[in-house]
Design a protein around this motif. Structure first.
Motif, mmCIF file in Angstrom:
data_model
loop_
_atom_site.group_PDB
_atom_site.id
_atom_site.type_symbol
_atom_site.label_atom_id
_atom_site.label_comp_id
_atom_site.label_asym_id
_atom_site.label_seq_id
_atom_site.Cartn_x
_atom_site.Cartn_y
_atom_site.Cartn_z
ATOM 1 N N SER A 176 19.507 41.901 -45.409
ATOM 2 C CA SER A 176 18.375 41.459 -44.606
ATOM 3 C C SER A 176 18.340 42.223 -43.286
ATOM 4 C CB SER A 176 18.515 39.955 -44.333
ATOM 5 O OG SER A 176 17.715 39.590 -43.253
ATOM 6 N N PRO A 177 17.161 42.647 -42.824
ATOM 7 C CA PRO A 177 17.103 43.401 -41.559
ATOM 8 C C PRO A 177 17.388 42.535 -40.331
ATOM 9 C CG PRO A 177 14.898 43.034 -42.424
ATOM 10 C CD PRO A 177 15.844 42.589 -43.482
ATOM 11 N N ARG A 178 17.236 41.205 -40.462
ATOM 12 C CA ARG A 178 17.480 40.373 -39.288
ATOM 13 C C ARG A 178 18.733 39.549 -39.507
ATOM 14 N NH1 ARG A 178 12.668 36.265 -38.252
ATOM 15 N NH2 ARG A 178 13.897 35.689 -36.443
ATOM 16 N N PRO A 179 19.387 39.136 -38.406
ATOM 17 C CA PRO A 179 20.565 38.287 -38.550
ATOM 18 C C PRO A 179 20.219 37.042 -39.365
ATOM 19 C CG PRO A 179 20.435 39.076 -36.330
ATOM 20 C CD PRO A 179 19.187 39.555 -37.008
ATOM 21 N N CYS A 180 21.163 36.543 -40.127
ATOM 22 C CA CYS A 180 20.930 35.525 -41.142
ATOM 23 C C CYS A 180 20.421 34.216 -40.541
ATOM 24 C CB CYS A 180 22.233 35.285 -41.891
ATOM 25 S SG CYS A 180 22.051 34.171 -43.272
ATOM 26 N N LEU A 233 15.734 26.073 -42.430
ATOM 27 C CA LEU A 233 15.098 27.109 -43.241
ATOM 28 C C LEU A 233 13.619 26.848 -43.458
ATOM 29 C CD1 LEU A 233 17.767 27.825 -45.974
ATOM 30 C CD2 LEU A 233 16.756 29.483 -44.448
ATOM 31 N N THR A 234 13.192 25.574 -43.534
ATOM 32 C CA THR A 234 11.789 25.298 -43.850
ATOM 33 C C THR A 234 10.960 25.101 -42.587
ATOM 34 O OG1 THR A 234 12.457 23.003 -44.104
ATOM 35 C CG2 THR A 234 12.226 24.307 -46.108
ATOM 36 N N ASN A 235 11.588 25.270 -41.409
ATOM 37 C CA ASN A 235 10.885 25.028 -40.146
ATOM 38 C C ASN A 235 10.531 26.368 -39.516
ATOM 39 O OD1 ASN A 235 9.961 24.208 -37.707
ATOM 40 N ND2 ASN A 235 11.814 23.101 -37.086
ATOM 41 N N ASN A 236 9.257 26.784 -39.658
ATOM 42 C CA ASN A 236 8.864 28.098 -39.158
ATOM 43 C C ASN A 236 8.948 28.204 -37.649
ATOM 44 O OD1 ASN A 236 8.391 28.963 -41.705
ATOM 45 N ND2 ASN A 236 6.156 28.872 -41.586
ATOM 46 N N THR A 237 8.783 27.076 -36.940
ATOM 47 C CA THR A 237 8.767 27.150 -35.477
ATOM 48 C C THR A 237 10.168 27.234 -34.893
ATOM 49 O OG1 THR A 237 8.713 24.735 -35.419
ATOM 50 C CG2 THR A 237 6.604 25.902 -35.244
ATOM 51 N N ALA A 238 11.179 26.953 -35.705
ATOM 52 C CA ALA A 238 12.544 26.984 -35.166
ATOM 53 C C ALA A 238 13.013 28.408 -34.920
ATOM 54 C CB ALA A 238 13.499 26.285 -36.129
ATOM 55 N N HIS A 239 12.365 29.399 -35.536
ATOM 56 C CA HIS A 239 12.800 30.788 -35.392
ATOM 57 C C HIS A 239 11.604 31.646 -35.044
ATOM 58 C CE1 HIS A 239 16.193 29.222 -37.655
ATOM 59 N NE2 HIS A 239 15.320 28.757 -38.507
ATOM 60 N N TYR A 240 11.857 32.678 -34.231
ATOM 61 C CA TYR A 240 10.792 33.567 -33.804
ATOM 62 C C TYR A 240 10.352 34.447 -34.970
ATOM 63 C CZ TYR A 240 8.416 37.152 -31.070
ATOM 64 O OH TYR A 240 7.485 38.026 -30.567
ATOM 65 N N ASP A 241 9.036 34.543 -35.176
ATOM 66 C CA ASP A 241 8.500 35.482 -36.163
ATOM 67 C C ASP A 241 9.091 35.220 -37.552
ATOM 68 O OD1 ASP A 241 8.436 39.109 -36.592
ATOM 69 O OD2 ASP A 241 6.990 37.558 -37.124
ATOM 70 N N TYR A 242 9.038 33.972 -37.999
ATOM 71 C CA TYR A 242 9.657 33.595 -39.268
ATOM 72 C C TYR A 242 8.686 32.762 -40.077
ATOM 73 C CZ TYR A 242 12.847 31.116 -42.457
ATOM 74 O OH TYR A 242 13.460 30.587 -43.559
ATOM 75 N N ASP A 243 8.481 33.165 -41.336
ATOM 76 C CA ASP A 243 7.669 32.365 -42.247
ATOM 77 C C ASP A 243 8.473 32.177 -43.525
ATOM 78 O OD1 ASP A 243 5.855 31.137 -43.845
ATOM 79 O OD2 ASP A 243 4.366 32.747 -43.797
ATOM 80 N N ASP A 287 12.249 36.061 -28.942
ATOM 81 C CA ASP A 287 10.987 35.550 -28.399
ATOM 82 C C ASP A 287 11.009 35.743 -26.890
ATOM 83 O OD1 ASP A 287 9.345 32.276 -28.396
ATOM 84 O OD2 ASP A 287 8.684 34.292 -27.812
ATOM 85 N N PHE A 288 10.353 36.815 -26.403
ATOM 86 C CA PHE A 288 10.424 37.128 -24.977
ATOM 87 C C PHE A 288 9.624 36.163 -24.119
ATOM 88 C CE2 PHE A 288 13.079 40.725 -24.590
ATOM 89 C CZ PHE A 288 13.060 41.330 -25.831
ATOM 90 N N SER A 289 8.820 35.311 -24.761
ATOM 91 C CA SER A 289 8.097 34.338 -23.952
ATOM 92 C C SER A 289 8.968 33.126 -23.649
ATOM 93 C CB SER A 289 6.830 33.907 -24.687
ATOM 94 O OG SER A 289 7.191 33.329 -25.938
#
Lengths: 344, 341
Positions: B218-222, B227-237, A186-188
């Motif tokens: 998985s293409p991204r690091p594990c 796991l259920t918190n979308n805001t804890a990780h960038y670009d994660y749903d 996240d670059f922001s």
């Protein structure tokens, strides 16, 4: 004075032919074994060629496959000759070829010896190939969207889990490269920007390792991020923590795996060489004992068998003389042609 | 009227004996195969007995080993009889044993059928044992300091990595147990205290899974925590994320492994039943062909072979009447004893 002379009667000749035939079939199996070991080694190199930068040398497994095939052919032929050796009519058609066959066997044994030597020596260039390949593998770990490298992450993760290793020399190799792709940063966020700004190359470096470095035997859940920060984790001291991640480097692990394989194959090839020498000597005895029958018509007559017709020294001087005569024969022909040319 | 009679001359008898001898040695090899499959199955059950709560039933592998050894013995004996059958002197010493031997083979075939049935039915027992064992395994994951359970973490991690599965039914099973030991929780920390108190049983529960649930593909690091918190990780749903961790449950993964093993073994046992039946039929033909030689002194004479001396119905009626006479003999004896007394 022949080398290692042995007297033969009919019974002894029959026994010799039978045991040499049996040994030849055993040697065919040994040839099949060498062939399959070459095939196995080739497959193992192919499986992990991504980690060796796709330029590993397949010379040794190809040589083993080739040698295995030739060994099968030679030994099957030798077995057939032994089988026919007790029937004079059948043996008569093989007789002229035997001298050439035995010379070929000697040359083949020398080649096998070279192969065994290579098995033990190829470890050294292999080490460099692995070091280069693993370094690139770790560099391309994050490039899961680049065609041609998208499986590097999976290959490296599976390899670290299977061989119980982490990084090239040790786990700190992961601290020196960016292994999280920019797509997932996240670059922001200020923290990310600071980290990238503090680095000369603009890379996002962290003191963390991928999950595949984790050791399942650790009593506590795996600590893979902020590894050098003791305060980030409760009751954690990264100097004394031993079981958390794999301590061994992957170059070490892979080298010992392939090195062990090559050593075993080399030892087996040496055993096959000894077997081949034994059957060659046996064949020479069969050949010489059937050539020196006191009375060619009577199959029950006595005969003699040897390894060399004269002593080692005399045989050697004979060979040298033959080679000199061949060289001189060439020179004499040239001189005669020159004479003819000047005359005309 | 014999059942399925076939005419034999010397050549046919010799061919039958030779073919049957080879078939018997093939059956010996099949018996060895069944024995080794039994050993393999036993070892596989032992390897993962921790996942099955240490009370899995070893009935099927033990039966397989027994049946394999008995098959070897029976078929080796049959091969020996066939080998001697063309020599009248040697065959005469085996002749009296043959009737009992064929009855024994019949009984053995019934036993093989029973073993095949068990192979297919015991899968339910394995399923239930796995469900119980995995539930306990996940519960004891954190007890790496309790003797007897200290290797549960390692075993469960290696199982999840090897079988590419997570949790019992799926990864959410890990949300319901505390899988971090209290030794590694900072109880003076407010976050930790809140979380422990918010739970009825005082357990530290989180929406995280152990590292062994991570999918290397998985293409991204594990992502294993929050796991259920979308805001804890960038670009994660978490609803659309598929490749991050293994989605299959370990009970299903382990069960499909053992079930395919048991199905293959069951199929092989059924093939063995067919092979044994063919052996028995061949031996019966050989015996009857050698018994009904028109001129016992002349080995080149004709003879006839059959499967049953009378028709199927008649043989069955004969057997029933034999069983009835055995029962009636006992009753007559009792009546005889009573008047004397």
């Amino acid at each position: 004075m022949a080398l290692m002379l042995v007297k033969f009667d009919l019974k002894k000749r029959v026994k010799l032919a039978q045991s040499v035939w049996f040994m030849y079939w055993f040697a065919v199996l040994a040839g099949v074994l060498v062939f399959s070991m070459g095939l196995f080694f080739k497959i193992e190199l192919r499986k992990r060629s991504e980690l060796m930068d796709n330029n590993e040398s397949h010379f040794l497994p190809n040589l083993l496959i080739f040698m295995g095939l030739i060994a099968c052919g030679i030994n099957a032929f030798g077995g057939k000759v032994c089988y026919d050796s007790l029937d004079p009519t059948k043996f008569a058609k093989w007789k002229p070829m035997l001298k050439a066959f035995l010379m070929f066997c000697v040359v083949f044994n020398a080649l096998l010896f070279v192969t065994a030597l290579l098995c033990f020596l190829m470890r050294i260039p292999f080490q460099f190939t692995l070091a280069e390949g693993l370094r690139n593998g770790m560099k391309y770990y994050k490039d899961t969207d680049t065609p041609g490298r998208c499986y590097m992450k999976r290959t490296l993760d599976l390899m670290q889990m299977e061989f119980r290793c982490c990084g090239n020399d040790n786990y700190r190799d992961w601290f020196e490269i960016q292994w999280v792709s920019n797509r997932y940063l996240d670059f922001s966020a200020k923290e990310v920007r600071d980290r990238i700004g503090s680095n000369v190359d603009g890379q996002y470096l962290m003191d963390g390792v991928p999950f595949s470095c984790c050791n399942p035997s650790s009593p506590r859940p795996c600590i893979q991020l902020q590894m050098t920060n003791n305060t980030a984790h409760y009751s954690y001291d990264h100097y004394t923590e031993e079981l958390n991640v794999w301590k061994r480097g992957c170059r070490d692990a892979l080298l010992s795996y392939y090195g062990g394989m090559m050593n075993t194959i080399g030892a087996l090839v040496l055993l096959v060489i000894m077997l081949e020498i034994a059957v060659t000597i046996g064949m020479q005895y069969v050949n010489s004992s059937l050539s020196t029958l006191a009375n060619p018509e009577d199959p029950e007559s006595e005969s003699e068998g040897w390894i060399l017709e004269k002593t080692v020294k005399e045989t050697f001087t004979d060979i040298m003389d033959k080679m000199k005569a061949m060289g001189k024969g060439g020179k004499v022909e040239e001189g005669a042609e020159a004479g003819v040319a000047t005359v005309s | 009227m014999p059942f399925m009679p076939v005419k034999f001359n010397l050549q046919k008898r010799v061919k039958l004996a030779q073919g049957l001898w080879m078939l018997y040695w093939l059956s010996v090899i099949v018996g060895i195969l069944i024995f080794s499959l039994g050993i393999f199955f036993k070892i596989e059950l032992r390897k993962r007995s921790e996942m099955m709560d240490n009370n899995e039933s070893h009935l099927v592998p033990n039966l397989l080993m027994l049946v394999g050894m008995v098959a070897c013995g029976i078929n080796a004996f049959g091969g020996k009889v066939c080998h001697d059958s063309l020599d009248p002197i040697k065959f005469s010493k085996w002749k009296p044993l043959l009737k009992t031997y064929l009855l024994l083979c019949c009984g053995f075939n019934v036993l093989l059928l029973l073993v095949a049935l068990l192979c297919f039915l015991m899968q339910f027992a394995v399923y239930l044992a796995l469900a119980e064992g995995l539930k306990n395994g996940i519960k004891f994951y954190k007890d790496t300091d309790t003797p007897g359970r200290c290797f549960m973490k390692r075993t469960l991690d290696m199982t999840q990595i090897e079988f590419r599965c997570c949790g019992n039914n799926n990864f959410r099973d890990w949300f319901e147990v505390q899988w971090i030991s209290n030794r590694y929780l900072d109880m003076s920390n407010d976050v930790v205290k809140d979380r422990v108190l918010s739970n009825v049983e005082g357990k530290y529960l989180m929406d995280s899974v152990p590292f062994s649930c991570c999918n290397p593909g998985s293409p991204r690091p594990c992502i294993q925590h929050h796991l259920t918190n979308n805001t804890a990780h960038y670009d994660y749903d978490h609803r659309t994320e598929e490749l991050n961790i293994w989605v299959r449950g370990c009970r299903e993964a382990l069960f499909s492994y053992y079930s395919s093993m048991m199905n293959s073994i069951g199929a092989l046992v059924i093939l063995t039943i067919f092979l044994e039946s063919v052996d028995m039929a061949g031996l019966k033909y050989l015996c009857t062909a050698l018994e009904t030689m028109t001129d016992p002194e002349n080995p080149e004479c004709e003879s006839e072979g059959w499967l049953l001396e009378k028709g199927v119905k008649e043989t069955f009626a004969d057997m029933l009447s034999k069983v009835k006479t055995m029962g009636k003999t006992n009753q007559v004896e009792e009546g005889g004893d009573a008047p004397q007394a």
